[in-house]
Design a protein around this motif. Structure first.
Motif, PDB file in Angstrom:
ATOM      1  N   UNK A 179      -7.879   3.801   1.030  1.00  0.00           N
ATOM      2  CA  UNK A 179      -6.926   3.920   1.946  1.00  0.00           C
ATOM      3  C   UNK A 179      -5.856   3.102   1.197  1.00  0.00           C
ATOM      4  N   UNK A 180      -5.990   2.690   0.025  1.00  0.00           N
ATOM      5  CA  UNK A 180      -4.543   2.482  -0.508  1.00  0.00           C
ATOM      6  C   UNK A 180      -5.201   2.640  -2.131  1.00  0.00           C
ATOM      7  N   UNK A 181      -4.086   3.794  -2.283  1.00  0.00           N
ATOM      8  CA  UNK A 181      -4.747   3.853  -3.755  1.00  0.00           C
ATOM      9  C   UNK A 181      -3.815   2.880  -3.904  1.00  0.00           C
ATOM     10  N   UNK A 182      -2.965   2.049  -4.279  1.00  0.00           N
ATOM     11  CA  UNK A 182      -2.817   1.559  -5.451  1.00  0.00           C
ATOM     12  C   UNK A 182      -3.751   0.393  -5.975  1.00  0.00           C
ATOM     13  N   UNK A 183      -4.788  -0.391  -5.140  1.00  0.00           N
ATOM     14  CA  UNK A 183      -6.654  -0.998  -4.901  1.00  0.00           C
ATOM     15  C   UNK A 183      -6.343  -0.175  -5.496  1.00  0.00           C
ATOM     16  N   UNK A 184      -6.993   0.984  -5.489  1.00  0.00           N
ATOM     17  CA  UNK A 184      -8.237   2.295  -6.086  1.00  0.00           C
ATOM     18  C   UNK A 184      -7.238   2.005  -8.304  1.00  0.00           C
ATOM     19  N   UNK A 185      -6.247   2.180  -7.914  1.00  0.00           N
ATOM     20  CA  UNK A 185      -6.040   2.846  -9.803  1.00  0.00           C
ATOM     21  C   UNK A 185      -6.129   1.576 -10.016  1.00  0.00           C
ATOM     22  N   UNK A 240      -8.882  10.072   5.159  1.00  0.00           N
ATOM     23  CA  UNK A 240      -8.398  10.449   5.573  1.00  0.00           C
ATOM     24  C   UNK A 240      -8.107   9.870   7.048  1.00  0.00           C
ATOM     25  N   UNK A 241      -8.762  10.186   7.697  1.00  0.00           N
ATOM     26  CA  UNK A 241      -8.638   9.435   9.181  1.00  0.00           C
ATOM     27  C   UNK A 241      -8.267   8.019   9.550  1.00  0.00           C
ATOM     28  N   UNK A 242      -9.396   6.986   9.314  1.00  0.00           N
ATOM     29  CA  UNK A 242      -8.558   5.886   8.894  1.00  0.00           C
ATOM     30  C   UNK A 242      -7.516   5.483   8.115  1.00  0.00           C
ATOM     31  N   UNK A 243      -7.232   6.171   6.876  1.00  0.00           N
ATOM     32  CA  UNK A 243      -5.436   5.857   6.633  1.00  0.00           C
ATOM     33  C   UNK A 243      -4.710   5.970   8.073  1.00  0.00           C
ATOM     34  N   UNK A 244      -4.401   7.647   8.163  1.00  0.00           N
ATOM     35  CA  UNK A 244      -3.411   7.316   9.798  1.00  0.00           C
ATOM     36  C   UNK A 244      -4.034   6.567  10.478  1.00  0.00           C
ATOM     37  N   UNK A 245      -5.440   6.533  11.234  1.00  0.00           N
ATOM     38  CA  UNK A 245      -5.345   5.414  12.053  1.00  0.00           C
ATOM     39  C   UNK A 245      -4.806   4.081  11.312  1.00  0.00           C
ATOM     40  N   UNK A 246      -5.100   3.759   9.984  1.00  0.00           N
ATOM     41  CA  UNK A 246      -4.334   2.225   9.730  1.00  0.00           C
ATOM     42  C   UNK A 246      -2.577   2.409  10.207  1.00  0.00           C
ATOM     43  N   UNK A 247      -2.405   3.768   9.741  1.00  0.00           N
ATOM     44  CA  UNK A 247      -0.743   4.065  10.033  1.00  0.00           C
ATOM     45  C   UNK A 247      -0.233   3.488  10.973  1.00  0.00           C
ATOM     46  N   UNK A 248      -1.438   4.139  12.291  1.00  0.00           N
ATOM     47  CA  UNK A 248      -0.641   4.717  13.877  1.00  0.00           C
ATOM     48  C   UNK A 248      -1.075   2.371  13.833  1.00  0.00           C
ATOM     49  N   UNK A 249      -1.860   2.091  13.471  1.00  0.00           N
ATOM     50  CA  UNK A 249      -1.437   0.524  14.124  1.00  0.00           C
ATOM     51  C   UNK A 249      -0.725   0.025  13.756  1.00  0.00           C
ATOM     52  N   UNK A 274       0.760  -1.413  -0.412  1.00  0.00           N
ATOM     53  CA  UNK A 274       0.152  -0.058   0.130  1.00  0.00           C
ATOM     54  C   UNK A 274       0.732   1.119  -0.058  1.00  0.00           C
ATOM     55  N   UNK A 275       1.138   2.336  -1.123  1.00  0.00           N
ATOM     56  CA  UNK A 275       1.935   3.431  -0.710  1.00  0.00           C
ATOM     57  C   UNK A 275       0.961   3.999   0.087  1.00  0.00           C
ATOM     58  N   UNK A 331      -5.736   8.926  -4.029  1.00  0.00           N
ATOM     59  CA  UNK A 331      -4.416   9.022  -3.844  1.00  0.00           C
ATOM     60  C   UNK A 331      -3.885  10.014  -3.202  1.00  0.00           C
ATOM     61  N   UNK A 332      -4.455  10.699  -3.325  1.00  0.00           N
ATOM     62  CA  UNK A 332      -4.259  11.945  -2.356  1.00  0.00           C
ATOM     63  C   UNK A 332      -4.532  12.451  -1.224  1.00  0.00           C
ATOM     64  N   UNK A 333      -5.637  11.967  -0.860  1.00  0.00           N
ATOM     65  CA  UNK A 333      -6.269  11.638   0.344  1.00  0.00           C
ATOM     66  C   UNK A 333      -5.285  10.826   1.285  1.00  0.00           C
ATOM     67  N   UNK A 334      -5.540   9.869   0.863  1.00  0.00           N
ATOM     68  CA  UNK A 334      -3.959   8.800   1.594  1.00  0.00           C
ATOM     69  C   UNK A 334      -2.914   8.556   1.981  1.00  0.00           C
ATOM     70  N   UNK A 335      -2.784   9.292   0.832  1.00  0.00           N
ATOM     71  CA  UNK A 335      -1.148   8.957   0.924  1.00  0.00           C
ATOM     72  C   UNK A 335      -1.157  10.726   1.819  1.00  0.00           C
ATOM     73  N   UNK A 336      -1.833  12.191   2.279  1.00  0.00           N
ATOM     74  CA  UNK A 336      -1.288  12.693   3.264  1.00  0.00           C
ATOM     75  C   UNK A 336      -1.846  12.402   4.407  1.00  0.00           C
ATOM     76  N   UNK A 337      -3.225  10.662   4.701  1.00  0.00           N
ATOM     77  CA  UNK A 337      -3.293  10.385   5.919  1.00  0.00           C
ATOM     78  C   UNK A 337      -2.135   9.573   6.655  1.00  0.00           C
ATOM     79  N   UNK A 338      -1.474   9.127   5.514  1.00  0.00           N
ATOM     80  CA  UNK A 338      -0.487   8.179   5.696  1.00  0.00           C
ATOM     81  C   UNK A 338       0.447   8.536   6.272  1.00  0.00           C
ATOM     82  N   UNK A 339       1.173   9.715   5.684  1.00  0.00           N
ATOM     83  CA  UNK A 339       1.653  10.789   6.633  1.00  0.00           C
ATOM     84  C   UNK A 339       1.861  11.321   7.411  1.00  0.00           C
TER      85      UNK A 339
END
Length: 243
Positions: free
Chosen positions: A185-191, A139-148, A63-64, A209-217
């Motif tokens: 929550x995964x730009x590759x999956x979406x693409x 954004x929120x779910x990607x951020x929490x996924x990365x924290x987990x 997942x990018x 792409x934009x929102x999950x990447x920002x959420x991941x960061x």
């Protein structure tokens, strides 16, 4: 590095084939009882199984957004980020191609008309949710996924259980957000699937792409801050104990 990139490609392939495959092929049969819950479990199980199988090879990002999140969390080198993302996108597109080949075996199948498990907002959201709702959700779910992920794979965490925590987290994320965006929550999956849907999914792909990447960061940065605060507190405690 070649083997690590191959592992990322294979893992992302399995994630997209398992998760999106359940949505495209199995969810259409209500008698199977698949529905949203079954699709959520399919995504969770796909990442859980591949994290156990290939996590020791590449780290099992698949997942990018996770890759950039691990970079922001200080756990992945910047020089390898682009290579990992390219490998993940290749895996996702390959899985979508295989899924399209299988789904096309049914007479009358139309990837564009069916949506092909693509992510969307507005009229293309499963529940009709707005762009704003989609942005907040992703954004929120990607951020929490990365924290987990960062927490479960921390050297101080219980060893051997990280894939279970990550798989369950992805399942929960899908249970929350399938009605909103069909869960990216995964730009590759979406693409991967958007390229075969070929219409509105490509037009709306930028969001996923934009929102999950920002959420991941953001998730990576938050975890790194928490870790730095803990280290500072431990250091302060150590100094106090010696005085």
């Amino acid at each position: 590095m070649i083997k690590r990139l191959a592992a990322e490609t294979l893992g992302t392939f399995w994630l997209v084939l398992g998760g999106c495959g359940s949505a495209v092929l199995a969810a259409a049969f209500p008698q199977l009882g698949i529905g949203f819950v079954g699709v959520a479990l399919a995504f969770g199980l796909s990442v859980l199984t591949m994290a156990f199988a290939l996590g020791h090879v590449s780290g099992a990002h698949f997942n990018p957004a996770v890759t950039v999140g691990l970079f922001a969390g200080g756990r992945f080198p910047a020089r390898e980020v682009v290579q990992y993302i390219v490998a993940q996108v290749i895996g996702a597109i390959a899985a979508a191609a295989v899924l399209y080949c299988i789904a096309s075996g049914k007479p009358g199948f139309d990837a564009a008309a069916s949506g092909f498990a693509s992510n969307g907002y507005g009229e293309h959201s499963p529940g009709g949710y707005s762009l704003t709702a989609a942005i907040v959700t992703e954004f929120v779910l990607t951020a929490f996924f990365v924290i987990i992920i960062l927490g479960a794979t921390d050297k101080r965490a219980v060893a051997g259980f990280a894939p279970i925590a990550i798989g369950l987290a992805l399942t929960l994320i899908h249970l929350i957000s399938i009605p909103v965006t069909n869960t990216s929550v995964n730009p590759a999956r979406s693409t991967g699937v958007a390229l075969f849907q070929g219409g509105w999914a490509i037009a709306q792909l930028w969001v996923f792409w934009v929102v999950p990447l920002i959420g991941g960061l953001a998730g990576g940065a938050v975890y790194r801050w928490l870790l730095d605060e803990r280290r500072a507190a431990m250091a302060a405690g150590g100094r106090a104990a010696t005085t």
